[in-house]
Design a protein around this motif. Structure first.
Motif, short mmCIF file in Angstrom:
data_model
loop_
_atom_site.label_atom_id
_atom_site.label_comp_id
_atom_site.label_asym_id
_atom_site.label_seq_id
_atom_site.Cartn_x
_atom_site.Cartn_y
_atom_site.Cartn_z
N CYS A 62 0.83 -1.20 0.00
CA CYS A 62 0.00 0.00 0.00
C CYS A 62 0.87 1.25 0.00
CB CYS A 62 -0.97 0.02 1.17
SG CYS A 62 -0.19 -0.09 2.78
N THR A 63 0.31 2.33 -0.49
CA THR A 63 0.96 3.63 -0.42
C THR A 63 0.41 4.33 0.80
OG1 THR A 63 1.17 3.77 -2.82
CG2 THR A 63 1.28 5.84 -1.60
N LEU A 64 1.32 4.82 1.64
CA LEU A 64 0.93 5.40 2.92
C LEU A 64 1.60 6.75 3.11
CD1 LEU A 64 -0.51 4.89 5.69
CD2 LEU A 64 1.66 3.90 6.47
N HIS A 65 0.80 7.76 3.41
CA HIS A 65 1.32 9.09 3.75
C HIS A 65 0.87 9.43 5.17
CE1 HIS A 65 2.82 10.80 -0.12
NE2 HIS A 65 2.18 9.73 -0.57
N VAL A 66 1.82 9.86 5.99
CA VAL A 66 1.52 10.27 7.36
C VAL A 66 2.23 11.59 7.61
CG1 VAL A 66 1.63 9.64 9.80
CG2 VAL A 66 1.44 7.84 8.07
N HIS A 67 1.47 12.61 7.99
CA HIS A 67 2.05 13.93 8.18
C HIS A 67 1.54 14.56 9.47
CE1 HIS A 67 3.67 13.93 4.08
NE2 HIS A 67 2.54 13.34 3.76
N SER A 68 2.45 15.12 10.23
CA SER A 68 2.08 15.86 11.43
C SER A 68 1.68 17.28 11.03
CB SER A 68 3.26 15.89 12.41
OG SER A 68 2.93 16.69 13.52
N LEU A 69 0.46 17.66 11.36
CA LEU A 69 -0.01 19.02 11.08
C LEU A 69 0.20 19.94 12.26
CD1 LEU A 69 -3.36 18.14 9.25
CD2 LEU A 69 -1.06 18.45 8.27
N ALA A 70 0.32 19.35 13.45
CA ALA A 70 0.60 20.12 14.67
C ALA A 70 1.32 19.22 15.65
CB ALA A 70 -0.68 20.66 15.29
N ASP A 71 2.56 19.59 15.98
CA ASP A 71 3.34 18.82 16.93
C ASP A 71 2.92 19.17 18.36
OD1 ASP A 71 4.74 17.81 14.78
OD2 ASP A 71 6.36 19.28 14.94
N GLY A 72 3.47 18.43 19.27
CA GLY A 72 3.19 18.68 20.68
C GLY A 72 3.78 17.58 21.51
N ASN A 73 3.07 17.16 22.51
CA ASN A 73 3.47 16.04 23.35
C ASN A 73 3.71 14.81 22.48
OD1 ASN A 73 2.57 13.48 24.80
ND2 ASN A 73 2.85 14.88 26.51
N THR A 74 4.88 14.20 22.61
CA THR A 74 5.25 13.09 21.73
C THR A 74 4.31 11.89 21.89
OG1 THR A 74 7.54 13.80 21.75
CG2 THR A 74 7.13 11.56 21.03
N HIS A 75 3.89 11.60 23.11
CA HIS A 75 2.93 10.51 23.32
C HIS A 75 1.65 10.80 22.55
CE1 HIS A 75 1.12 7.45 26.32
NE2 HIS A 75 0.27 7.61 25.33
N HIS A 76 1.14 12.02 22.64
CA HIS A 76 -0.08 12.39 21.92
C HIS A 76 0.12 12.28 20.41
CE1 HIS A 76 -1.42 15.09 25.53
NE2 HIS A 76 -1.45 13.80 25.81
N GLN A 77 1.27 12.74 19.94
CA GLN A 77 1.57 12.71 18.51
C GLN A 77 1.57 11.28 17.98
OE1 GLN A 77 5.59 13.76 17.53
NE2 GLN A 77 5.00 14.65 15.57
N LEU A 78 2.25 10.37 18.70
CA LEU A 78 2.32 9.00 18.24
C LEU A 78 0.99 8.27 18.38
CD1 LEU A 78 5.87 7.97 19.50
CD2 LEU A 78 5.15 8.56 17.18
N GLU A 79 0.27 8.55 19.43
CA GLU A 79 -1.03 7.90 19.59
C GLU A 79 -2.01 8.36 18.51
OE1 GLU A 79 -4.32 6.94 23.04
OE2 GLU A 79 -2.21 7.24 23.58
N ALA A 80 -2.00 9.64 18.19
CA ALA A 80 -2.84 10.14 17.09
C ALA A 80 -2.43 9.49 15.77
CB ALA A 80 -2.75 11.65 16.99
#
Length: 196
Positions: A149-167
């Motif tokens: 599969c082709t997969l794109h993942v982009h952070s639009l707003a960083d912050g708490n790393t746990h929150h970022q990875l869980e999102a």
């Protein structure tokens, strides 16, 4: 039955993954607690039956364990898709978790590639043994390559790393769920097949 089991064994890791695209129990066992937590998010929010048992040289670095789990899960995913008849194929989700915002898009095209740009503090470790942002990036890339599969993942707003990875894992789960829905009786491709 859209399910598959894959066993991967090397000098570095031993991984057994079972997936059912149409649901079931979620059972995760790895020696990296934060990674186990993320895999649980994938199963629960993806509506998947998911079993992962992984162990290996995590005391050196979690890299091998995480990447090899991504490889095995991608292989099982690809096998579980079968002939891909009627798949929705494309999906995208934007998922917030407090101050973090992640966008994930997927195309179950048969072509395995990933663009993962999570940004943030890539050197920050979560848990013991350490789980880094780059581990998540490697897992997603391995899944995409071996899952076709082709997969794109982009952070639009960083912050708490746990929150970022869980999102990230929740967004990934939701796109997998949406893209694997059966919505017709044909292959969604002008070529008439999804083989890459």
């Amino acid at each position: 039955m859209r399910s598959a089991t894959v066993q991967r064994s090397s000098h570095e890791t031993q991984v057994v993954v079972a997936i059912d695209l149409d649901g079931g129990d979620v059972s995760i066992s790895t020696p990296v607690p934060f990674f186990s937590h993320m895999l649980s998010q994938l199963g629960v929010h993806g509506g998947l039956g998911l079993s992962v048992e992984a162990t290996g040289d995590w005391m050196v670095d979690a890299h091998h364990l995480v990447e090899d789990t991504g490889i095995a899960l991608g292989q099982a995913f690809r096998e579980a898709l079968g002939d891909r008849l009627g798949l929705e194929r494309f999906a995208d989700r934007t998922v917030p978790l407090d101050e973090s915002l992640i966008r994930v898009a997927i195309d179950i095209s048969g072509r395995g590639m990933a663009v993962v740009e999570l940004g943030g503090n890539r050197s920050l470790a979560l848990g013991t043994p350490a789980f880094y942002v780059e581990h998540a990036e490697e897992f997603l890339a391995a899944f995409a390559r071996h899952g076709g599969c082709t997969l794109h993942v982009h952070s639009l707003a960083d912050g708490n790393t746990h929150h970022q990875l869980e999102a990230t894992f929740k967004g990934f789960a939701k796109t997998v769920h949406d893209a694997t829905r059966v919505t017709s009786d044909a292959v969604v491709s002008s070529k008439g097949l999804l083989d890459g």
